[in-house]
Design an enzyme around this catalytic site. Structure first.
Site, PDB file in Angstrom:
ATOM      1  CG  HIS A  33      47.104   9.046 -65.342  1.00 18.04           C
ATOM      2  ND1 HIS A  33      47.909   7.973 -65.649  1.00 18.04           N
ATOM      3  CD2 HIS A  33      46.036   8.968 -66.183  1.00 18.04           C
ATOM      4  CE1 HIS A  33      47.353   7.268 -66.613  1.00 18.04           C
ATOM      5  NE2 HIS A  33      46.235   7.845 -66.969  1.00 18.04           N
ATOM      6  CD  GLN A  57      37.977   3.797 -73.780  1.00 19.14           C
ATOM      7  OE1 GLN A  57      37.160   4.314 -73.033  1.00 19.14           O
ATOM      8  NE2 GLN A  57      39.183   4.326 -73.958  1.00 19.14           N
ATOM      9  CG  ASP A 146      44.738   9.716 -75.268  1.00 16.56           C
ATOM     10  OD1 ASP A 146      45.208   8.820 -75.978  1.00 16.56           O
ATOM     11  OD2 ASP A 146      44.851   9.720 -74.021  1.00 16.56           O
ATOM     12  CB  SER A 181      51.291   5.836 -73.035  1.00 19.42           C
ATOM     13  OG  SER A 181      50.377   4.782 -73.317  1.00 19.42           O
TER      14      SER A 181
HETATM   15  O1  PAF Z   1      41.854   8.502 -71.847  1.00 10.69           O
HETATM   16  C1  PAF Z   1      41.404   7.543 -71.190  1.00 10.69           C
HETATM   17  O2  PAF Z   1      42.044   7.036 -70.263  1.00 10.69           O
HETATM   18  C2  PAF Z   1      40.026   6.984 -71.522  1.00 10.69           C
HETATM   19  O3  PAF Z   1      39.770   7.033 -72.890  1.00 10.69           O
HETATM   20  C3  PAF Z   1      38.891   7.674 -70.738  1.00 10.69           C
HETATM   21  C4  PAF Z   1      38.774   9.139 -71.080  1.00 10.69           C
HETATM   22  C5  PAF Z   1      39.140   7.523 -69.242  1.00 10.69           C
HETATM   23  C6  PAF Z   1      37.545   7.018 -71.070  1.00 10.69           C
HETATM   24  O4  PAF Z   1      37.539   5.658 -70.756  1.00 10.69           O
END
Ligand code: PAF
Length: 276
Positions: A33, A57, A146, A181
């Site tokens: 990140h 999700q 991803d 991750s």
């Molecule tokens: O990749 C992620 O962390 C999530 O899928 C996202 C893009 C923040 C959407 O909730």
């Protein structure tokens, strides 16, 4: 660094700083990140990071409840990284009423991860569109780990004509190759030692293709068998075209090998691009 919880406060804050770049996250931040933030920062006067674990999700039997939530530690990392605005809404702020309007990401949502996690990409696309509408960034950064998500969101932006540039960042790995991750936190010490095998096998597959093999199905089956032999439960290993994740034709030079597999209770995904 401003920490903001409501959409109204976010809009008020960003009125002063309309030139902003956006990194959406679900928190539990790691070096991957921070790399997205480092890419973001030089691109705008204001870097906005969201932290929101998006129920939409996750499938009913997935890890929504146990997904690691580490808000204080995340904010410390974001402050160190020089982020300007953290948007950390609660569920009522993002979904004040049942979300009946959703983004349906075409055929791409039904293959690979979408086949294993029905509704996942609809949930991702829907929340990202909402976040885009709240933040109004000119650019947004996503990590290639991803891979399918990157494609879904790039297609969404193009097809819905959103005035946002999507920037894709390379996967950040631990020294032993494991893709960083948030879900790595679930691994036991023994599983953590085993986990780099996923990348090692993908890398081997890449080398075979670069070396001239076009026996994609045999390559996929070999990786599956090697994983199963070491106690993994693979969901899929697939050699696909980078552009649309369809089966490659002989003329395709830009491929990607994608994998998803369970190690104990942890589901890991990874991929490697192959440029011939
Ligand atoms: O990749 C992620 O962390 C999530 O899928 C996202 C893009 C923040 C959407 O909730």
């Amino acid at each position: 660094m401003d920490i903001i919880h409501s959409v109204a406060d976010l809009r008020a804050r960003l009125q002063r700083e309309p030139n902003n770049v956006f990194v959406p996250t679900m928190g539990n931040l790691h070096r991957g990140h921070i790399e997205l933030i480092n890419i973001a920062k030089p691109r705008a006067a204001c870097t906005v990071v969201s932290i929101f674990v998006n129920r939409l999700q996750f499938g009913p039997k997935e890890d929504f409840d146990r997904y690691p939530r580490t808000f204080e530690a995340d904010c410390a990392k974001l402050r160190d990284a020089g982020v300007d605005v953290v948007f950390a809404p609660d569920e009522r702020e993002i979904y004040p009423e049942p979300q009946t309007f959703v983004v349906e990401p075409s055929d791409l949502q039904h293959v690979l991860d979408g086949a294993v996690r029905p509704g996942h990409f609809r949930g991702v696309a829907t929340v990202v569109l909402k976040l885009f509408n709240m933040v109004s960034p000119h650019s947004a950064i996503f990590g290639k780990k991803d891979y399918q998500q990157c494609l879904v969101l790039s297609n969404m932006v193009r097809q819905l004509a959103l005035p946002i540039e999507i920037i894709l960042a390379e996967t950040v790995r631990a020294k032993d190759g494991l893709a960083l991750s948030s879900r790595n936190a679930y691994l036991t010490p023994d599983e953590r030692k085993e986990a780099p095998r996923l990348f090692q096998l993908l890398d081997k597959a890449r080398n075979e293709i670069v070396g001239g093999s076009r026996e994609y199905q045999a390559i996929e089956l070999d990786v599956m068998a090697a994983l199963a032999h070491h106690g993994w439960k693979p969901d899929y290993i697939a050699v696909r075209r980078q552009s649309d994740l369809r089966d490659p034709q002989s003329e395709n030079k830009k491929l990607v090998v994608l994998a998803a597999a369970r190690l104990g209770r942890t589901r890991l995904i990874d991929n490697v691009e192959v440029n011939l």
